[in-house]
Design a protein around this motif. Structure first.
Motif, mmCIF file in Angstrom:
data_model
loop_
_atom_site.group_PDB
_atom_site.id
_atom_site.type_symbol
_atom_site.label_atom_id
_atom_site.label_comp_id
_atom_site.label_asym_id
_atom_site.label_seq_id
_atom_site.Cartn_x
_atom_site.Cartn_y
_atom_site.Cartn_z
ATOM 1 N N UNK A 292 -35.520 -11.591 30.429
ATOM 2 C CA UNK A 292 -35.111 -11.640 29.013
ATOM 3 C C UNK A 292 -35.723 -12.845 28.301
ATOM 4 N N UNK A 293 -35.782 -13.977 29.022
ATOM 5 C CA UNK A 293 -36.393 -15.174 28.412
ATOM 6 C C UNK A 293 -37.869 -14.948 28.124
ATOM 7 N N UNK A 294 -38.545 -14.309 29.060
ATOM 8 C CA UNK A 294 -39.983 -14.069 28.877
ATOM 9 C C UNK A 294 -40.207 -13.139 27.687
ATOM 10 N N UNK A 295 -39.305 -12.193 27.488
ATOM 11 C CA UNK A 295 -39.416 -11.309 26.322
ATOM 12 C C UNK A 295 -39.125 -12.093 25.041
ATOM 13 N N UNK A 296 -38.098 -12.960 25.100
ATOM 14 C CA UNK A 296 -37.717 -13.716 23.902
ATOM 15 C C UNK A 296 -38.847 -14.622 23.423
ATOM 16 N N UNK A 297 -39.749 -14.995 24.353
ATOM 17 C CA UNK A 297 -40.896 -15.825 23.975
ATOM 18 C C UNK A 297 -41.937 -15.010 23.216
ATOM 19 N N UNK A 298 -41.793 -13.697 23.223
ATOM 20 C CA UNK A 298 -42.725 -12.808 22.511
ATOM 21 C C UNK A 298 -41.952 -11.847 21.599
ATOM 22 N N UNK A 299 -41.374 -12.395 20.502
ATOM 23 C CA UNK A 299 -40.545 -11.544 19.633
ATOM 24 C C UNK A 299 -41.311 -10.338 19.086
ATOM 25 N N UNK A 300 -42.657 -10.437 19.068
ATOM 26 C CA UNK A 300 -43.443 -9.284 18.587
ATOM 27 C C UNK A 300 -43.380 -8.108 19.571
ATOM 28 N N UNK A 301 -42.827 -8.337 20.769
ATOM 29 C CA UNK A 301 -42.725 -7.255 21.754
ATOM 30 C C UNK A 301 -41.403 -6.497 21.663
ATOM 31 N N UNK A 302 -40.457 -6.994 20.853
ATOM 32 C CA UNK A 302 -39.188 -6.269 20.723
ATOM 33 C C UNK A 302 -39.441 -4.869 20.184
ATOM 34 N N UNK A 303 -38.592 -3.934 20.619
ATOM 35 C CA UNK A 303 -38.660 -2.568 20.086
ATOM 36 C C UNK A 303 -37.970 -2.545 18.725
ATOM 37 N N UNK A 304 -38.410 -1.620 17.876
ATOM 38 C CA UNK A 304 -37.787 -1.463 16.565
ATOM 39 C C UNK A 304 -36.483 -0.675 16.735
ATOM 40 N N UNK A 305 -35.381 -1.243 16.200
ATOM 41 C CA UNK A 305 -34.056 -0.636 16.428
ATOM 42 C C UNK A 305 -33.961 0.765 15.823
ATOM 43 N N UNK A 306 -34.401 0.909 14.577
ATOM 44 C CA UNK A 306 -34.266 2.210 13.903
ATOM 45 C C UNK A 306 -35.126 3.264 14.593
ATOM 46 N N UNK A 307 -36.344 2.856 14.978
ATOM 47 C CA UNK A 307 -37.234 3.802 15.673
ATOM 48 C C UNK A 307 -36.671 4.217 17.031
ATOM 49 N N UNK A 308 -36.094 3.256 17.748
ATOM 50 C CA UNK A 308 -35.538 3.558 19.071
ATOM 51 C C UNK A 308 -34.375 4.526 18.949
ATOM 52 N N UNK A 309 -33.507 4.296 17.960
ATOM 53 C CA UNK A 309 -32.368 5.201 17.743
ATOM 54 C C UNK A 309 -32.860 6.586 17.322
ATOM 55 N N UNK A 310 -33.886 6.619 16.471
ATOM 56 C CA UNK A 310 -34.392 7.911 15.994
ATOM 57 C C UNK A 310 -35.003 8.698 17.155
ATOM 58 N N UNK A 311 -35.757 7.996 18.024
ATOM 59 C CA UNK A 311 -36.375 8.670 19.170
ATOM 60 C C UNK A 311 -35.302 9.230 20.102
ATOM 61 N N UNK A 312 -34.245 8.466 20.307
ATOM 62 C CA UNK A 312 -33.156 8.929 21.168
ATOM 63 C C UNK A 312 -32.449 10.132 20.545
ATOM 64 N N UNK A 313 -32.190 10.056 19.237
ATOM 65 C CA UNK A 313 -31.513 11.174 18.556
ATOM 66 C C UNK A 313 -32.360 12.443 18.648
ATOM 67 N N UNK A 314 -33.693 12.297 18.516
ATOM 68 C CA UNK A 314 -34.580 13.469 18.630
ATOM 69 C C UNK A 314 -34.514 14.061 20.041
ATOM 70 N N UNK A 315 -34.497 13.185 21.036
ATOM 71 C CA UNK A 315 -34.452 13.670 22.425
ATOM 72 C C UNK A 315 -33.139 14.402 22.693
ATOM 73 N N UNK A 316 -32.041 13.841 22.184
ATOM 74 C CA UNK A 316 -30.731 14.474 22.408
ATOM 75 C C UNK A 316 -30.686 15.844 21.721
ATOM 76 N N UNK A 317 -31.251 15.907 20.500
ATOM 77 C CA UNK A 317 -31.160 17.145 19.714
ATOM 78 C C UNK A 317 -32.083 18.243 20.237
ATOM 79 N N UNK A 318 -33.139 17.860 20.944
ATOM 80 C CA UNK A 318 -34.141 18.839 21.388
ATOM 81 C C UNK A 318 -33.798 19.332 22.794
ATOM 82 N N UNK A 319 -33.194 20.512 22.864
ATOM 83 C CA UNK A 319 -32.733 21.033 24.145
ATOM 84 C C UNK A 319 -33.857 21.330 25.120
ATOM 85 N N UNK A 320 -35.106 21.303 24.632
ATOM 86 C CA UNK A 320 -36.225 21.572 25.540
ATOM 87 C C UNK A 320 -36.862 20.268 26.037
ATOM 88 N N UNK A 321 -36.384 19.118 25.552
ATOM 89 C CA UNK A 321 -37.025 17.845 25.910
ATOM 90 C C UNK A 321 -36.576 17.403 27.305
#
Ligand code: C5P
Length: 298
Positions: free
Chosen positions: A190-219
């Motif tokens: 976690x510390x090594x990641x915190x040293x590179x804040x540009x590597x964090x995932x985008x919260x809205x995009x991550x939630x949207x990707x998860x919602x798409x996966x949940x909604x797509x019964x073929x995924x």
């Protein structure tokens, strides 16, 4: 009430782990789909007969601390503090899940200890109380209060079971789990990641990707796979990405990822896939001291 209980304490893998930023309390905010495995440890707990509140732990695996730093005894202390129960208990841990792996071994043991103490004491924790105690022991504990795949949010304390149709796409999937003979300390990752804040995932995009996966019964499960901690961990421990590249190039395995903060990785297997060729490549890359375990998502 029982005089002794024996509980299965599963390992987990993070199928997805999106870490989206650091909070004011130093912990990280995440969105993760986590599934328990059919592989794990066994925790036995027996009443000593003395009502002195003394809790002890023995473990068959060398190198596992059996003092108050072990999450089994930390969870037991939290149970006693919350309930005032004064029973004496001897815990015995049959350890199969490696430490420093990102497989949640210690966290699952902690929740197994809470469940064992409920059975020995006859005291049932209200769900919210069990969640509070588990979260107090470790970020990866609350997920083990549920028996199947969940979405974990916050620092790990907010758990939602996956909808049945999405869980069905995970349950029973075969995985091969493999860990080199070194571990990764979670705080370091976690510390090594915190040293590179540009590597964090985008919260809205991550939630949207998860919602798409949940909604797509073929995924399939394959479409979920991601782990923000791979970048900082792979930059230091190059044996991990080197092996995943071999699995891709030699065996066409795309669905392989690190679990949690590592160092364990896993590959999703097709129902009829022979794992022997992958195991041979894993041993060739990481040597015979490698930990190798086939299991299913529970
Ligand atoms: O909660 P736990 O003791 O498992 O966390 C171990 C360490 O991992 C924390 O001290 C912190 O450095 C890091 N961590 C984090 N954010 C999380 C979970 C863990 O920064 N959500």
């Amino acid at each position: 009430m029982n005089a002794s209980v024996s509980l299965f304490s599963p390992a987990k893998i993070n199928l997805s782990l999106a870490i989206t930023g650091r909070r004011a309390d130093g912990f990280h905010e995440l969105v993760s789909v986590v599934a328990p495995l059919t592989f794990g440890d066994t925790l036995r707990a027996e009443l000593t007969g003395a009502d002195d509140g003394a809790m002890t732990l023995a473990c068959d695996a060398p190198g596992v601390p059996t003092d108050g730093s072990n999450l089994v005894l930390r969870a037991a202390a939290a149970f006693v503090a919350a309930t005032g129960w004064r029973g004496g208990v001897r815990f015995t841990l049959e350890k199969r899940i490696p430490a420093g792996a990102g497989l949640g071994g210690g966290s699952g043991n902690a929740v197994a200890a809470l469940r064992a103490l409920e059975r020995l004491s006859g005291i049932t924790l209200a769900p919210a109380e069990a969640e509070r105690l588990a979260a107090g022991v470790g970020s990866d504990c609350p997920l083990f209060l549920h028996g199947g795949p969940v979405v974990m949010r916050g620092r790990g304390e907010r758990i939602d079971p996956l909808p049945a149709s999405a869980a069905a796409r995970l349950r029973g999937r075969r995985v091969l789990v493999f860990k080199p003979d070194f571990g990764v300390a979670t705080p370091w990752a976690y510390q090594a990641l915190a040293a590179r804040p540009d590597w964090y995932a985008d919260a809205a995009e991550s939630e949207a990707a998860l919602a798409r996966w949940i909604a797509d019964d073929t995924a399939p499960a394959e479409r979920l796979l991601a782990n923000t901690l791979e970048r900082p961990v792979f930059a230091k421990w190059v044996a991990l990405p080197a092996l995943l590249a071999w699995l891709r190039e030699r065996h066409g395995v795309e669905a392989a990822r690190m679990s949690g903060s590592g160092s364990a990785c896993f590959a999703l297997l097709a129902a009829d896939q022979d794992e022997a060729p992958l195991a041979a490549t894993i041993r060739e890359a990481w040597g015979d001291a490698v930990f190798l375990q086939a299991a299913e998502l529970a």
